[in-house]
Enzyme design. Structure first.
Site, PDB file in Angstrom:
ATOM      1  N   LYS A  11      32.082 -26.456  40.381  1.00  0.00           N
ATOM      2  CA  LYS A  11      32.289 -27.616  40.233  1.00  0.00           C
ATOM      3  C   LYS A  11      31.468 -28.881  40.682  1.00  0.00           C
ATOM      4  O   LYS A  11      31.152 -28.521  42.051  1.00  0.00           O
ATOM      5  CB  LYS A  11      33.878 -27.983  40.264  1.00  0.00           C
ATOM      6  CG  LYS A  11      34.431 -27.807  41.586  1.00  0.00           C
ATOM      7  CD  LYS A  11      34.455 -29.125  42.514  1.00  0.00           C
ATOM      8  CE  LYS A  11      34.800 -28.839  43.990  1.00  0.00           C
ATOM      9  NZ  LYS A  11      34.333 -29.803  45.006  1.00  0.00           N
ATOM     10  N   ASP A 138      41.655 -26.509  44.860  1.00  0.00           N
ATOM     11  CA  ASP A 138      40.517 -26.597  43.654  1.00  0.00           C
ATOM     12  C   ASP A 138      40.811 -25.093  42.920  1.00  0.00           C
ATOM     13  O   ASP A 138      40.105 -25.272  41.773  1.00  0.00           O
ATOM     14  CB  ASP A 138      39.277 -26.170  44.326  1.00  0.00           C
ATOM     15  CG  ASP A 138      38.779 -27.593  45.079  1.00  0.00           C
ATOM     16  OD1 ASP A 138      39.556 -28.773  44.971  1.00  0.00           O
ATOM     17  OD2 ASP A 138      37.867 -27.540  45.938  1.00  0.00           O
TER      18      ASP A 138
HETATM   19  P1  ATP Z   1      35.195 -26.785  48.205  1.00  0.00           P
HETATM   20  O1  ATP Z   1      34.314 -27.245  47.258  1.00  0.00           O
HETATM   21  O2  ATP Z   1      36.430 -26.040  47.411  1.00  0.00           O
HETATM   22  O3  ATP Z   1      35.928 -27.319  49.179  1.00  0.00           O
HETATM   23  P2  ATP Z   1      33.383 -24.872  49.280  1.00  0.00           P
HETATM   24  O4  ATP Z   1      32.548 -24.777  47.860  1.00  0.00           O
HETATM   25  O5  ATP Z   1      32.509 -26.072  49.990  1.00  0.00           O
HETATM   26  O6  ATP Z   1      34.653 -25.538  48.917  1.00  0.00           O
HETATM   27  P3  ATP Z   1      33.508 -22.163  49.664  1.00  0.00           P
HETATM   28  O7  ATP Z   1      32.262 -21.473  48.908  1.00  0.00           O
HETATM   29  O8  ATP Z   1      34.745 -21.920  48.771  1.00  0.00           O
HETATM   30  O9  ATP Z   1      33.382 -23.715  49.906  1.00  0.00           O
HETATM   31  O10 ATP Z   1      33.602 -21.381  50.921  1.00  0.00           O
HETATM   32  C1  ATP Z   1      34.505 -21.828  51.977  1.00  0.00           C
HETATM   33  C2  ATP Z   1      34.649 -20.872  52.809  1.00  0.00           C
HETATM   34  O11 ATP Z   1      35.476 -19.718  52.295  1.00  0.00           O
HETATM   35  C3  ATP Z   1      33.360 -20.120  53.154  1.00  0.00           C
HETATM   36  O12 ATP Z   1      32.726 -20.236  54.422  1.00  0.00           O
HETATM   37  C4  ATP Z   1      33.925 -18.601  53.204  1.00  0.00           C
HETATM   38  O13 ATP Z   1      33.884 -18.176  54.655  1.00  0.00           O
HETATM   39  C5  ATP Z   1      35.077 -18.463  52.563  1.00  0.00           C
HETATM   40  N1  ATP Z   1      35.266 -17.525  51.570  1.00  0.00           N
HETATM   41  C6  ATP Z   1      36.300 -16.861  51.372  1.00  0.00           C
HETATM   42  N2  ATP Z   1      36.421 -15.974  50.379  1.00  0.00           N
HETATM   43  C7  ATP Z   1      35.276 -16.583  49.649  1.00  0.00           C
HETATM   44  C8  ATP Z   1      34.502 -16.264  48.476  1.00  0.00           C
HETATM   45  N3  ATP Z   1      35.023 -15.505  47.528  1.00  0.00           N
HETATM   46  N4  ATP Z   1      33.445 -17.043  48.247  1.00  0.00           N
HETATM   47  C9  ATP Z   1      32.807 -17.721  48.964  1.00  0.00           C
HETATM   48  N5  ATP Z   1      33.787 -18.113  50.274  1.00  0.00           N
HETATM   49  C10 ATP Z   1      34.700 -17.511  50.541  1.00  0.00           C
END
Ligand code: ATP
Length: 300
Positions: A11, A138
């Site tokens: 997203k 989210d």
């Molecule tokens: P958001 O946009 O919802 O704030 P994000 O995209 O910035 O999230 P994510 O990629 O969801 O961040 O990852 C956040 C943290 O979650 C990562 O640093 C990772 O350690 C942990 N994590 C746990 N499970 C997963 C997964 N399946 N995929 C990615 N990260 C994961």
């Protein structure tokens, strides 16, 4: 059924308005989510216990222990069903990790849909949405997809009809940003400025742009209250955003809590050209063209 595959999108937030810090440590948000065509794939295979493995470009940054959001989602689903189930979850990761594109939430949503099918639970979408809401703010949107407004902490969702397809370029940065640290920096900047933080309001012009499919107006009205904080933590993102604007992006914004930069293009050809310009000039080390809105977690 011995194996189920689900595709689930990333997203971008086309509006992210962050209200004052609440006593419970959260913020009230007006969060306009838009699902785009960068996908993780979650395969659930029959197994005795719940395990996860990850492949793809970002796999080395993803935990494979119990903190993995896909494992947490599968466990929550099994608990909801009131039985012990197993699944080997195999994630093919294309969504940048800690990039502000809800990659972990996408995998959680993918695991819910995949395990619901693998285990033959037949739970309705509403039940999956409820479990998703408990997993993270989210996750419900990753199930739903399309374009939607989230209020509260972002978990109360209303779908928004859009008048067409929008074309985007995403430039993931090297290394992620933790969402919590970006919110903390946002609070710190606001405290330091002493300015009154307004109550978050949905931008009517942005709504109209989405409804009519007007990319020019959408580009002009993209907004993200976390952007200043993300740029403070990662100043090197500012020239990347500027370069996108110079190459004709209709709007350039940090995606969610960053550090991925999102650029709205005029059409698919412009998106391809823009991605190429960003990488060949060195403004971004990688850039991907994508479109939205797309469906949420979908069985394939
Ligand atoms: P958001 O946009 O919802 O704030 P994000 O995209 O910035 O999230 P994510 O990629 O969801 O961040 O990852 C956040 C943290 O979650 C990562 O640093 C990772 O350690 C942990 N994590 C746990 N499970 C997963 C997964 N399946 N995929 C990615 N990260 C994961």
């Amino acid at each position: 059924m011995s194996s189920v595959t689900v595709r689930v999108p990333a997203k971008v937030n086309v509006q992210l308005s962050v209200g004052p810090l609440r006593e419970d440590g959260y913020h009230d948000l007006v969060n306009v989510f838009h699902a785009v065509s960068i996908f993780d794939e979650v395969v659930a295979k029959e197994s005795e216990s719940i395990t996860v493995s990850v492949s793809g470009k970002w796999s080395d940054q993803v935990p494979v222990d119990d903190t993995n959001l896909a494992i947490r989602a599968a466990r929550a689903l099994a608990k909801h069903a009131g039985r012990t189930y197993g699944a080997d979850l195999v994630i093919q990761k294309d969504i940048p990790v800690a990039g502000g594109m809800a990659g972990g939430s996408a995998d959680a949503a993918g695991a819910l849909v995949a395990c619901n099918e693998l285990w033959g639970l037949g739970l309705p979408f509403e039940d999956l949405m409820e479990i998703a809401g408990d997993l993270g703010s989210d996750v419900p949107f990753s199930l739903l997809g399309g374009t939607a407004v989230g209020t509260g902490r972002g978990e109360r969702l209303s779908e928004l009809p859009t008048g067409g397809t929008f074309h985007w370029v995403f430039a993931p940065a090297n290394g992620g940003l933790s969402t919590a640290s970006v919110y903390a920096e946002c609070d710190r900047l606001r405290d330091a400025s002493g300015a009154q933080v307004p109550w978050p309001q949905l931008d009517d012009t942005l709504m109209e742009a989405l409804g009519t499919g007007d990319a020019y107006s959408l580009g002009a009205h993209l907004s993200n209250d976390l952007q200043a904080a993300a740029l403070n933590l990662r100043p090197e993102l500012a020239p990347t955003l500027d370069a996108g604007r110079q190459h004709g992006a209709l709007g350039a914004i940090v995606s969610g809590s960053g550090p991925t930069c999102a650029f709205l293009a005029i059409d698919a050809t412009h998106a391809r050209d823009l991605a190429l310009s960003l990488t060949t000039t060195g403004a971004a080390h990688t850039a991907v063209a994508a479109h939205g809105p797309v469906h949420g977690a979908t069985l394939v």
